[in-house]
Design a protein around this motif. Structure first.
Motif, short mmCIF file in Angstrom:
data_model
loop_
_atom_site.label_atom_id
_atom_site.label_comp_id
_atom_site.label_asym_id
_atom_site.label_seq_id
_atom_site.Cartn_x
_atom_site.Cartn_y
_atom_site.Cartn_z
N THR A 55 43.12 21.62 40.49
CA THR A 55 43.77 22.55 41.30
C THR A 55 43.81 23.91 40.51
OG1 THR A 55 45.75 22.01 40.19
CG2 THR A 55 45.20 20.92 42.36
N THR A 104 46.29 25.59 39.66
CA THR A 104 47.32 25.46 38.93
C THR A 104 46.92 24.83 37.36
OG1 THR A 104 48.44 25.03 40.73
CG2 THR A 104 49.86 25.21 38.92
N LEU A 112 49.72 37.72 33.69
CA LEU A 112 49.63 36.17 34.39
C LEU A 112 48.33 35.97 34.77
CD1 LEU A 112 52.79 37.10 36.81
CD2 LEU A 112 52.75 35.65 34.79
N ALA A 165 38.62 37.18 46.42
CA ALA A 165 38.79 38.61 46.78
C ALA A 165 40.03 39.02 46.84
CB ALA A 165 38.23 38.58 48.31
N THR A 166 41.24 38.57 46.30
CA THR A 166 42.48 39.10 46.24
C THR A 166 42.66 39.33 44.65
OG1 THR A 166 43.28 37.58 48.05
CG2 THR A 166 44.93 38.59 46.35
N LEU A 167 42.75 40.71 44.40
CA LEU A 167 42.40 41.03 43.12
C LEU A 167 43.47 40.66 42.26
CD1 LEU A 167 41.43 44.80 44.01
CD2 LEU A 167 39.82 42.77 43.66
N HIS A 168 44.73 40.79 42.62
CA HIS A 168 45.72 40.13 41.50
C HIS A 168 46.45 38.98 42.09
CE1 HIS A 168 46.49 43.96 38.95
NE2 HIS A 168 45.46 43.70 38.83
N TYR A 220 36.42 47.35 45.47
CA TYR A 220 37.64 48.34 45.71
C TYR A 220 38.78 48.41 44.69
CZ TYR A 220 38.25 43.76 47.88
OH TYR A 220 38.26 42.30 48.14
N HIS A 221 38.32 48.43 43.38
CA HIS A 221 38.99 48.56 42.29
C HIS A 221 38.39 49.41 41.29
CE1 HIS A 221 36.97 45.52 40.19
NE2 HIS A 221 37.20 44.66 40.98
N ASP A 236 41.76 55.97 45.70
CA ASP A 236 42.51 54.70 45.51
C ASP A 236 41.83 53.76 44.46
OD1 ASP A 236 44.33 52.94 45.91
OD2 ASP A 236 43.35 51.64 47.41
N PHE A 290 41.52 53.09 40.29
CA PHE A 290 42.21 53.46 39.00
C PHE A 290 41.58 54.33 38.00
CE2 PHE A 290 45.76 51.32 36.61
CZ PHE A 290 45.47 51.48 35.13
N ASN A 325 36.23 40.33 51.30
CA ASN A 325 37.55 40.15 51.72
C ASN A 325 37.49 40.31 53.34
OD1 ASN A 325 40.31 41.02 52.64
ND2 ASN A 325 40.85 40.86 50.44
N GLU A 367 39.82 40.83 55.45
CA GLU A 367 40.65 41.99 56.12
C GLU A 367 39.95 43.43 55.75
OE1 GLU A 367 42.19 39.43 54.52
OE2 GLU A 367 43.71 38.44 55.86
N MET A 368 39.33 43.51 54.53
CA MET A 368 39.00 44.68 54.11
C MET A 368 37.95 44.83 54.86
SD MET A 368 38.94 47.19 51.92
CE MET A 368 39.77 47.20 50.42
N ILE A 423 38.34 46.31 58.45
CA ILE A 423 38.77 47.61 58.42
C ILE A 423 37.43 48.37 58.40
CG2 ILE A 423 39.87 49.47 57.01
CD1 ILE A 423 41.94 47.33 56.01
#
Lengths: 473, 473
Positions: free
Chosen positions: B207, B209, B230, B240-243, B355-356, B380, B382, B405, B407-408, B411
């Motif tokens: 997993t 975890t 973390l 694809a979820t950055l954090h 996108y970062h 948008d 950094f 991603n 959702e991305m 859009i």
């Protein structure tokens, strides 16, 4: 507010992990609220960052909010309508772009499946919901939460009570439900295995830090990924420092050296709490054996008496009495005749070696509801439950100890009139033992107790564990 | 205040871990304080407990205080007299009884040995010390610290500046000393070994975890007991979820599945920051291989240009250009002629997949001083260092990525006029790859850079690591 059909719970596909609605109903009962229309409002914890940086801190829900909802995620609120017995879980507003950073949120259906609540409401609808429910009285935990409520729903008219909810929650949390005990049984079992692993795998040359890391890792191998409190790994003289959490010393290797490990994992926010003490050479020295067995006798004397109706203060006295008798027996304390035993206790002399309470309630917090933070200045012990009798389904620790803390002993021996009670030569013989604590977590049952802790504690068992070559977990 | 001979540093028996006095002198220079008599006052962090309980939180010093003192213990303050160049470390007042719970405090001699300061002063003598120094100007980090100072020394008369110290500290911390780089080299090496262990020991069925716990444990085996942030262990679409830090899913086992691990240990409060992405089957699929190599090309293009004088914005553009060319090359983006490449970039189309920002400064905080929290609303991204040229001894990450991603992508594709740029069939072919990020931490040197990260990243190297039976660390 238009009702959304999907927002209302129909049936579970998966059962939620904890039937928290029962917790809400118990709190309702204990609140004894006589108003025909009243609600509970609690705001859960939000995410936080370290100092003035963007470093995310690990999230851990506030225990009262978790008790009512089972939600261990940031930004939620809960409203409980007491007469209707309906639980409304309020979801946080998440800015649109956050989805790419934190991931998509659970939808309503997911939340209704995961949590034992009746309706899901968006944060923006919170004022709406409150005005629809229009309760006479709103119970909150404290004034901070009252302010939070006013900020979120400035037009909301209700009498806000800050006095009754917290005592009701404390009372509810003190006596555990069977499913709470089940979780604590599981996490105490896993933590027991981690203690066994440390005892088995210990080798001279290991550091305190390494043992602490090994404890966490062995918990992780059993799907326990959080600790209920900062582990204490105290070797040699440090065992006499009760909350030693630096764990940064090399473990000494003299004959008497013991390692005291006080650590327990956390599962679904429920804690476990265990202490074991073992000898670095795999065999207790003659002196450490004597001291260890005194602590074991203290614990066994108390355990044999545990049942509903027993007063904790009587248990504290019992442990102290066993300690006194045994310290006299081995010659560290001087007692010329039987009457003087009582005098020793009255004068507080054994407290030179044992300067903490016998135990505490355990639950969603490691020092759980029921007497925590209540210190009597005179005795400087942790008062348990303000001396109300034990009840079935209380979960508590039994953790006597015996320590040779140089500073503490100096204070007692140098105090005018006290030197007479100590045999200094005999004290010197045992000093190097450092300290012993043995701690189990138990549940009070109908006619006794169940010990959730599954780590051997007899001397021959510990020595066998240390001297048997076994595969690591 | 009577001077105590023992309180004044004579000579070191052991050298302190970090020569922090050099940090203080650098901050002094950058402050450009023209007053003949001025001091810096900073209060370090205190211990904290969770919510309204007595559960101790793990202590971690505030980074600016650590920079000035090297002290990672609670309750200290520091006063630095700028003209005299003297550093006064103020020790916390600890109630007498705490010694039995937390252990004895270091004495003055211990503190002078452990830390690079000139004098040790008790907290109760703080007002005294201040009136003795009687500075015209006192520099503090912010108004909260100004209030703290006033509370502790109400009679203290000095002009308190809250504006200059923080920018001076940011500037000082941005360019690292050699010993700071040494610590970061060590912790990045250990974290590299932990990444290698994950790649080597990964097995289907693990997993997210478990991998996160294995990372911590492998760090611990190398005496790295804290994480700088973390850990992110994101498998499949979660890459694809950055954090993404929930790390609570079972790792899927389809052919394209990748695991993205973004994690780094912390040593003496200094961070490391590494990301690697590997295939669950030990071999990249054709599609994941293509995507992985695009990200590698983006990183290698940037690394080849790194040296003092380079603008970070140019590096961001370079990475974006490589990405665009390659996405056109494999057919996900449509481009009929050469000029349209520029149009794609101008229209921001490649940002649908990336996108970062390209990276950030690293130091005592994982997103260290130099541009953090500065978000340009338009782009948008950094912003790094507000586009000042790179300098020798800056430490920074280079971390391009390419993500699918859902959702991305929705859009972008659904935005009026944008559908024409995407080949949806081709997109579908690559979607399941989820996401790739490759991140190294580097130091800018005289004529290029030194890569502190020691984890292989070529496809054949990763596949070799995964398919070789090697002993775990």
């Amino acid at each position: 507010m238009t009702p959304h059909p999907l927002n209302i719970k129909r049936h579970f596909i998966n059962k939620p992990a904890i039937p928290t609605k029962q917790h809400c109903l118990k709190v309702k009962q204990l609140l004894e609220c006589k108003h025909s229309s009243s609600v509970i409002y609690v705001k859960g914890k939000s995410e936080s960052t370290r100092d003035n940086t963007d470093v995310d801190m690990e999230f851990r829900q506030e225990s009262n909010f978790f008790y009512l909802t089972g939600v261990d995620e940031p930004g939620f609120h809960v409203i409980i309508h007491l007469q209707k017995e309906r639980v409304y879980l309020i979801t946080p507003h998440i800015p649109e772009n956050d989805i790419f950073w934190k991931g998509p949120n659970d939808n309503t259906r997911d939340l209704l499946e995961k949590y034992d609540v009746d309706e899901i409401v968006n944060e923006s609808d919170l004022p709406h919901l409150l005005s629809m429910l229009s309760p006479q009285v709103t119970h909150v935990l404290d004034t901070t939460q009252a302010t939070e409520l006013t900020r979120r729903a400035p037009m909301f008219k209700s009498v806000v009570h800050t006095e009754s909810l917290l005592p009701a929650m404390n009372e509810a949390r003190l006596i555990k439900f069977s499913w709470e005990i089940d979780i604590m049984r599981q996490v105490t079992y896993a933590s027991s295995q981690a203690h066994i692993a440390l005892i088995q795998q210990f080798q001279l040359g290991m550091t305190e830090t390494h043992l602490a890391a090994l404890f966490r890792w062995t918990c992780a191998l059993q799907q326990i990924y959080k600790q209920a409190y900062l582990p204490i790994v105290a070797s040699g003289p440090r065992a006499a420092t009760l909350h030693y959490t630096k764990n940064n010393q090399i473990i000494p290797s003299n004959t008497h050296t013991l390692v005291l490990v006080d650590a327990g994992g956390e599962k679904l926010c429920y804690a476990s709490d265990i202490t074991r003490t073992f000898p670095v050479h795999g065999t207790f020295s003659q002196e450490s054996r004597v001291i260890y067995n005194i602590v074991l006798q203290m614990q066994e004397a108390v355990l044999s008496k545990l049942r509903p109706g027993v007063l904790w203060s009587d248990m504290q006295e019992l442990a102290m009495k066993v300690l006194t008798i045994e310290l006299v027996h081995i010659g560290i304390l001087k007692c010329r005749h039987g009457d003087q035993l009582e005098e020793l206790i009255q004068m507080g002399v054994p407290s030179a070696f044992y300067y903490h309470g016998l135990g505490h309630s355990v639950g969603l917090d490691i020092h759980d509801v029921g007497g925590r933070n209540v210190k009597s200045d005179e005795e400087d012990t942790f008062e348990f439950l303000c001396n109300r009798p034990l009840e079935k389904n209380m979960v508590l620790t039994v953790e006597p100890g015996l320590y040779f803390n140089e500073e503490m002993l100096d204070i007692w021996i140098q105090y005018p009139g006290y030197e007479q009670y100590f045999d200094l030569a005999m004290l010197d013989r045992y000093r190097l033992v450092g300290g012993v604590r043995i701690e189990d977590t138990v549940v009070i049952t109908e006619d006794g107790y169940e010990n959730l802790t599954k780590v051997p504690k007899q001397i021959h068992e510990i020595e066998a564990l240390m001297n048997k070559t076994t595969d690591p977990l």
